[in-house]
Design a protein around this motif. Structure first.
Motif, PDB file in Angstrom:
ATOM      1  N   THR A 248      -0.081   7.463 -11.030  1.00 33.51           N
ATOM      2  CA  THR A 248      -0.725   8.503 -10.231  1.00 33.51           C
ATOM      3  C   THR A 248      -2.150   8.142  -9.840  1.00 33.51           C
ATOM      4  N   ASP A 249      -2.798   7.277 -10.601  1.00 29.15           N
ATOM      5  CA  ASP A 249      -4.151   6.854 -10.236  1.00 29.15           C
ATOM      6  C   ASP A 249      -4.142   5.784  -9.145  1.00 29.15           C
TER       7      ASP A 249
ATOM      8  N   ASN B 104       0.782  -1.230   0.000  1.00 27.69           N
ATOM      9  CA  ASN B 104       0.000   0.000   0.000  1.00 27.69           C
ATOM     10  C   ASN B 104       0.818   1.287   0.000  1.00 27.69           C
ATOM     11  N   PHE B 105       2.130   1.194  -0.123  1.00 28.45           N
ATOM     12  CA  PHE B 105       2.942   2.409  -0.101  1.00 28.45           C
ATOM     13  C   PHE B 105       3.991   2.358  -1.207  1.00 28.45           C
ATOM     14  N   LEU B 106       4.024   3.407  -2.009  1.00 28.82           N
ATOM     15  CA  LEU B 106       5.043   3.564  -3.044  1.00 28.82           C
ATOM     16  C   LEU B 106       6.192   4.358  -2.433  1.00 28.82           C
ATOM     17  N   THR B 107       7.283   3.674  -2.156  1.00 30.86           N
ATOM     18  CA  THR B 107       8.429   4.314  -1.507  1.00 30.86           C
ATOM     19  C   THR B 107       9.195   5.196  -2.477  1.00 30.86           C
ATOM     20  N   ASP B 108       9.426   4.698  -3.700  1.00 23.27           N
ATOM     21  CA  ASP B 108      10.258   5.447  -4.631  1.00 23.27           C
ATOM     22  C   ASP B 108      10.043   4.968  -6.062  1.00 23.27           C
ATOM     23  N   ILE B 109      10.218   5.895  -6.979  1.00 24.28           N
ATOM     24  CA  ILE B 109      10.319   5.594  -8.412  1.00 24.28           C
ATOM     25  C   ILE B 109      11.592   6.288  -8.876  1.00 24.28           C
ATOM     26  N   CYS B 110      12.421   5.574  -9.606  1.00 27.81           N
ATOM     27  CA  CYS B 110      13.618   6.216 -10.138  1.00 27.81           C
ATOM     28  C   CYS B 110      13.964   5.625 -11.495  1.00 27.81           C
TER      29      CYS B 110
ATOM     30  N   TRP C   6       5.088  13.402  -8.303  1.00 30.18           N
ATOM     31  CA  TRP C   6       6.380  14.084  -8.327  1.00 30.18           C
ATOM     32  C   TRP C   6       7.516  13.129  -8.639  1.00 30.18           C
ATOM     33  N   MET C   7       7.408  11.888  -8.229  1.00 31.08           N
ATOM     34  CA  MET C   7       8.470  10.919  -8.531  1.00 31.08           C
ATOM     35  C   MET C   7       8.570  10.691 -10.043  1.00 31.08           C
ATOM     36  N   GLU C   8       7.436  10.604 -10.715  1.00 32.46           N
ATOM     37  CA  GLU C   8       7.446  10.430 -12.169  1.00 32.46           C
ATOM     38  C   GLU C   8       7.943  11.694 -12.858  1.00 32.46           C
ATOM     39  N   ARG C   9       7.598  12.839 -12.325  1.00 30.31           N
ATOM     40  CA  ARG C   9       8.103  14.088 -12.907  1.00 30.31           C
ATOM     41  C   ARG C   9       9.621  14.170 -12.779  1.00 30.31           C
ATOM     42  N   GLU C  10      10.154  13.752 -11.637  1.00 29.63           N
ATOM     43  CA  GLU C  10      11.599  13.766 -11.441  1.00 29.63           C
ATOM     44  C   GLU C  10      12.288  12.792 -12.406  1.00 29.63           C
ATOM     45  N   THR C  11      11.711  11.614 -12.577  1.00 30.83           N
ATOM     46  CA  THR C  11      12.263  10.617 -13.496  1.00 30.83           C
ATOM     47  C   THR C  11      12.233  11.128 -14.931  1.00 30.83           C
ATOM     48  N   PHE C  12      11.155  11.790 -15.307  1.00 26.25           N
ATOM     49  CA  PHE C  12      11.075  12.408 -16.636  1.00 26.25           C
ATOM     50  C   PHE C  12      12.133  13.496 -16.778  1.00 26.25           C
TER      51      PHE C  12
ATOM     52  N   GLY D 245      -0.417   9.247 -19.438  1.00 24.95           N
ATOM     53  CA  GLY D 245      -1.551   9.529 -18.575  1.00 24.95           C
ATOM     54  C   GLY D 245      -1.216  10.387 -17.371  1.00 24.95           C
ATOM     55  N   HIS D 246       0.035  10.815 -17.257  1.00 28.07           N
ATOM     56  CA  HIS D 246       0.408  11.660 -16.118  1.00 28.07           C
ATOM     57  C   HIS D 246      -0.304  13.011 -16.224  1.00 28.07           C
ATOM     58  N   PRO D 247      -0.840  13.540 -15.114  1.00 25.14           N
ATOM     59  CA  PRO D 247      -1.611  14.772 -15.183  1.00 25.14           C
ATOM     60  C   PRO D 247      -0.800  16.041 -15.451  1.00 25.14           C
ATOM     61  N   ASP D 248       0.509  16.042 -15.191  1.00 25.24           N
ATOM     62  CA  ASP D 248       1.301  17.269 -15.348  1.00 25.24           C
ATOM     63  C   ASP D 248       2.775  16.924 -15.536  1.00 25.24           C
ATOM     64  N   LEU D 249       3.094  16.240 -16.616  1.00 29.00           N
ATOM     65  CA  LEU D 249       4.468  15.768 -16.836  1.00 29.00           C
ATOM     66  C   LEU D 249       5.324  16.900 -17.404  1.00 29.00           C
TER      67      LEU D 249
END
Length: 164
Positions: free
Chosen positions: A102-103, A52-58, A110-116, A125-129
């Motif tokens: 994000t859904d 139930n917790f997303l610690t990190d995306i990199c 923010w993790m996906e934005r940082e990776t981008f 499908g990201h709301p603000d990439l």
């Protein structure tokens, strides 16, 4: 909850999705097919496994791995049992895109934005990439291993000072 139990559950539901399995330092680590990563994460979250917790995306860049140069690594955590899992997926550098999480996890935004921002990996499908830490007009992704570590034109320092 054990690594074996979770691996068996994922293997039963997604037998063709797993590319490789390892347990570095006891952390269950799976490399999955890029197109199946969101389905597996959704399964881990919405079943009795309760991841139930997303610690990190990199992001990660292996320029020497032809056809799998860029990848995304997800660290997930069951806060009740303390169980952790790492999921990896790779693709080619040209037009690399993953589905957004994000859904499923609002913290993915923010993790996906940082990776981008740092690797150029897009999340469908990201709301603000858009860039989050670098300037929007930077023009490149600084964590890609395509750029020299030092500026060869600098004359104000000597590499011998740094043990090289």
């Amino acid at each position: 909850m054990t690594n074996e139990f979770v691996l068996e559950a994922i293997t039963r539901e997604f037998p063709d999705s797993i590319i490789s399995v390892s347990e570095p330092y006891g952390l269950l680590t799976l490399e999955l097919k890029k197109e199946d990563i969101k389905k597996v994460i959704h399964y881990l979250k919405d079943t009795s496994l309760e991841i139930n917790f997303l610690t990190d995306i990199c992001g990660i860049h292996y320029p020497e791995k032809e056809g799998n140069e860029l990848g995304v690594i997800y660290h997930l955590h069951n806060l009740k049992t303390g169980f952790r899992i790492r999921l990896k997926a790779f693709g080619t550098k040209e037009n690399i895109e993953f589905e957004t999480l994000t859904d499923l996890y609002s913290g993915a935004n923010w993790m996906e934005r940082e990776t981008f921002d740092f690797y150029g990996i897009k999340f469908k499908g990201h709301p603000d990439l858009r860039a989050i830490l670098n300037m929007e007009d930077l023009g490149y992704h600084p964590m890609l291993k395509e750029y020299a570590l030092e500026d060869g034109t600098r004359t104000d320092k000597n590499d011998k000072m740094f043990g090289r």
